[in-house]
Enzyme design. Sequence first.
Site, PDB file in Angstrom:
ATOM      1  N   HIS A  37       8.338  -5.278   8.788  1.00  0.00           N
ATOM      2  CA  HIS A  37       7.330  -5.285   7.757  1.00  0.00           C
ATOM      3  C   HIS A  37       8.124  -5.436   6.226  1.00  0.00           C
ATOM      4  O   HIS A  37       7.239  -5.965   5.409  1.00  0.00           O
ATOM      5  CB  HIS A  37       6.177  -4.312   8.057  1.00  0.00           C
ATOM      6  N   PHE A  53       2.840   5.639   7.975  1.00  0.00           N
ATOM      7  CA  PHE A  53       2.541   4.280   7.820  1.00  0.00           C
ATOM      8  C   PHE A  53       3.876   3.576   7.516  1.00  0.00           C
ATOM      9  O   PHE A  53       3.948   2.466   7.960  1.00  0.00           O
ATOM     10  CB  PHE A  53       1.435   4.085   6.540  1.00  0.00           C
ATOM     11  N   SER A  55       2.816  -7.500   1.737  1.00  0.00           N
ATOM     12  CA  SER A  55       1.588  -6.781   2.506  1.00  0.00           C
ATOM     13  C   SER A  55       0.253  -6.874   1.443  1.00  0.00           C
ATOM     14  O   SER A  55      -0.304  -7.739   1.369  1.00  0.00           O
ATOM     15  CB  SER A  55       1.918  -5.492   2.742  1.00  0.00           C
ATOM     16  N   LEU A  56      -0.126  -5.538   1.257  1.00  0.00           N
ATOM     17  CA  LEU A  56      -1.422  -5.521   0.257  1.00  0.00           C
ATOM     18  C   LEU A  56      -1.276  -6.319  -1.093  1.00  0.00           C
ATOM     19  O   LEU A  56      -2.165  -6.831  -1.564  1.00  0.00           O
ATOM     20  CB  LEU A  56      -1.883  -4.197  -0.027  1.00  0.00           C
ATOM     21  N   ALA A  73       6.962   4.636   8.332  1.00  0.00           N
ATOM     22  CA  ALA A  73       7.521   4.512  10.005  1.00  0.00           C
ATOM     23  C   ALA A  73       7.149   3.300  10.442  1.00  0.00           C
ATOM     24  O   ALA A  73       8.132   2.349  11.255  1.00  0.00           O
ATOM     25  CB  ALA A  73       7.540   5.860  10.560  1.00  0.00           C
ATOM     26  N   ASP A 103       7.556  -7.368  12.986  1.00  0.00           N
ATOM     27  CA  ASP A 103       6.318  -6.696  12.287  1.00  0.00           C
ATOM     28  C   ASP A 103       5.372  -6.243  13.270  1.00  0.00           C
ATOM     29  O   ASP A 103       4.668  -7.077  13.883  1.00  0.00           O
ATOM     30  CB  ASP A 103       5.841  -7.658  11.222  1.00  0.00           C
ATOM     31  N   TRP A 142       0.754  -1.118  -0.039  1.00  0.00           N
ATOM     32  CA  TRP A 142      -0.021   0.086  -0.065  1.00  0.00           C
ATOM     33  C   TRP A 142       0.796   1.176   0.007  1.00  0.00           C
ATOM     34  O   TRP A 142       1.698   1.470   0.718  1.00  0.00           O
ATOM     35  CB  TRP A 142      -0.999  -0.047   1.215  1.00  0.00           C
TER      36      TRP A 142
END
Length: 256
Positions: free
Chosen positions: A235, A143, A82-83, A145, A207, A22
């Site tokens: 992450h 987001f 992720s997304l 960070a 994460d 994202w």
Amino acid sequence: MNNIWWQTKGQGNVHLVLLHGWGLNAEVWRCIDEELSSHFTLHLVDLPGFGRSRGFGALSLADMAEAVLQQAPDKAIWLGWSLGGLVASQIALTHPERVQALVTVASSPCFSARDEWPGIKPDVLAGFQQQLSDDFQRTVERFLALQTMGTETARQDARALKKTVLALPMPEVDVLNGGLEILKTVDLRQPLQNVSMPFLRLYGYLDGLVPRKVVPMLDKLWPHSESYIFAKAAHAPFISHPAEFCHLLVALKQRV
């Protein structure tokens, strides 16, 4: 018709498609693309509405997956971060014949916390959506960070992510909101029990967005899949641990 930005590198006999997360774009893979393109025919993609894939509004997960498939090779290993992991998973569910193996990176089939399911609190995601309207560049930076917090290289990893975002025009607010809506609402836990292709799930122990508690839960729910946790990653394990990350993918290639 709106076009997806797509770059192909390398000449390996196995195709590998990389889908970013994202708010970002395919430039996020520059730390590993040279290494991977020496083993694979590598495909770098900007998801619809992100990076150079302009002209798209907010899309559902199914529509995003279909848009990406239009330019994809007939068969490939699909890797989503992720997304992007949800997009790759959706493709594995709807077009299994196109997916040689599925790899999800720091991704969850259900990002939002539910009863007895660890995840991001729904009000946190709703807060991000609200803040996007007020100051969306600062919200995206917050987001990012969150994604590197806790690692030994957190500061430089966050800088690398920020550089990726700023390298290209920012996505439209409705596209960013649409992505958050997918993270908030989608739940693929049950559907992914039915995929039969090789399925590798990669996680960061530190994460803050995909809690490591989900790993044993999904090991049990999806016994056909394999999981691996990067002990000192958050992450974005491909940024903090690029050599280890590439090694796992090359090892997977030998098995498909």
